[in-house]
Design a protein around this motif. Structure first.
Motif, mmCIF file in Angstrom:
data_model
loop_
_atom_site.group_PDB
_atom_site.id
_atom_site.type_symbol
_atom_site.label_atom_id
_atom_site.label_comp_id
_atom_site.label_asym_id
_atom_site.label_seq_id
_atom_site.Cartn_x
_atom_site.Cartn_y
_atom_site.Cartn_z
ATOM 1 N N SER A 1 -26.069 32.431 -13.691
ATOM 2 C CA SER A 1 -26.109 31.665 -12.516
ATOM 3 C C SER A 1 -24.629 31.693 -12.477
ATOM 4 O O SER A 1 -23.956 30.839 -11.160
ATOM 5 N N GLU A 2 -23.438 31.044 -13.543
ATOM 6 C CA GLU A 2 -22.315 30.881 -13.685
ATOM 7 C C GLU A 2 -22.065 31.831 -12.814
ATOM 8 O O GLU A 2 -20.680 32.109 -12.227
ATOM 9 N N ASP A 3 -21.760 33.485 -13.036
ATOM 10 C CA ASP A 3 -21.001 33.663 -12.842
ATOM 11 C C ASP A 3 -20.789 34.154 -10.918
ATOM 12 O O ASP A 3 -20.181 34.542 -10.241
ATOM 13 N N VAL A 4 -22.644 33.890 -10.623
ATOM 14 C CA VAL A 4 -23.242 33.251 -9.133
ATOM 15 C C VAL A 4 -21.816 31.955 -8.162
ATOM 16 O O VAL A 4 -21.372 32.405 -7.540
ATOM 17 N N ASN A 5 -21.922 30.735 -9.252
ATOM 18 C CA ASN A 5 -21.036 30.228 -8.749
ATOM 19 C C ASN A 5 -19.853 30.266 -8.784
ATOM 20 O O ASN A 5 -19.442 29.803 -7.959
ATOM 21 N N ALA A 6 -19.071 31.240 -9.933
ATOM 22 C CA ALA A 6 -17.753 31.496 -9.598
ATOM 23 C C ALA A 6 -17.355 32.157 -8.338
ATOM 24 O O ALA A 6 -16.476 31.967 -8.004
ATOM 25 N N ALA A 7 -18.707 33.641 -7.568
ATOM 26 C CA ALA A 7 -18.299 34.073 -7.163
ATOM 27 C C ALA A 7 -17.945 33.794 -5.531
ATOM 28 O O ALA A 7 -17.021 33.500 -4.484
ATOM 29 N N ILE A 8 -19.305 32.390 -5.694
ATOM 30 C CA ILE A 8 -19.090 31.395 -4.552
ATOM 31 C C ILE A 8 -17.851 30.403 -4.162
ATOM 32 O O ILE A 8 -16.940 30.294 -3.211
ATOM 33 N N ALA A 9 -17.520 29.861 -5.576
ATOM 34 C CA ALA A 9 -16.094 29.331 -5.575
ATOM 35 C C ALA A 9 -15.096 29.573 -5.280
ATOM 36 O O ALA A 9 -14.294 28.985 -4.249
ATOM 37 N N GLY A 10 -15.521 31.056 -5.646
ATOM 38 C CA GLY A 10 -13.795 31.726 -4.763
ATOM 39 C C GLY A 10 -14.081 32.245 -3.003
ATOM 40 O O GLY A 10 -12.735 31.954 -2.336
ATOM 41 N N GLU A 11 -15.193 32.469 -2.401
ATOM 42 C CA GLU A 11 -15.009 32.631 -1.509
ATOM 43 C C GLU A 11 -15.486 31.644 -0.671
ATOM 44 O O GLU A 11 -14.256 31.737 0.253
ATOM 45 N N LEU A 12 -15.016 30.418 -1.168
ATOM 46 C CA LEU A 12 -15.217 29.155 -0.486
ATOM 47 C C LEU A 12 -13.706 28.685 -0.438
ATOM 48 O O LEU A 12 -13.365 28.106 0.769
ATOM 49 N N ARG A 13 -12.618 29.241 -1.493
ATOM 50 C CA ARG A 13 -11.532 29.067 -1.597
ATOM 51 C C ARG A 13 -11.023 29.751 -0.905
ATOM 52 O O ARG A 13 -10.000 29.107 0.281
ATOM 53 N N LEU A 14 -11.374 30.390 -0.382
ATOM 54 C CA LEU A 14 -10.368 31.945 0.432
ATOM 55 C C LEU A 14 -10.808 31.372 2.043
ATOM 56 O O LEU A 14 -10.378 31.820 2.158
#
Length: 141
Positions: free
Chosen positions: A5-18
């Motif tokens: 879950s932490e890994d998925v959330n980190a990827a989502i956060a990066g996607e939103l930042r982009l």
């Protein structure tokens, strides 16, 4: 919270930042989110590399603070293996829909997740939502 879950959330956060126009306009900020081996296959079929994307990103759709922004929905992720997360979601930009898929990876010994691959596919008018819901009928009810 599980590591997955932490890994998925980190990827989502990066996607939103982009999707943030300030990040898209900043080569250092965007560069920190893209993997050096990054590849994108754009809606036109064009293949973009890391350097090409960093150069073009400020001028692409969703890139300026005074221009329309990507509005994401239905974002979901799955851990494919250690250090690899697959995200899928849909965006609307100025009325145009696209279905998107990204691979985010974290290299061994690193803490940062970076986008390794991205693809966007335009959704033709009248096509239903990602959950299979058919489009609303045209015209009056």
């Amino acid at each position: 919270m599980s590591q997955e879950s932490e890994d998925v959330n980190a990827a989502i956060a990066g996607e939103l930042r982009l999707m943030d126009p300030a990040v898209r306009a900043s080569r250092p900020l965007a560069g920190a989110l893209l993997d050096p081996e990054f590849v994108e296959v754009g809606a036109s079929g064009r293949r973009w590399t890391y350097e090409e994307m960093l150069s073009a990103l400020p001028g692409l759709d969703g890139g300026g603070a005074d221009r329309p922004r990507h509005e994401p929905s239905d974002m979901a992720g799955e851990v494919l293996g250690p250090g690899l997360v697959h995200l899928t979601y849909e965006t609307v930009l100025d009325g145009a829909r696209a279905r998107r898929s990204s691979l985010w990876r974290r290299r061994a010994g690193e803490t940062a997740w970076r986008m390794y691959y991205h693809q966007a596919t335009p959704v033709p008018a009248g096509v239903g939502s990602p959950d299979g819901t058919p489009p609303a009928p045209d015209g009056p009810a």
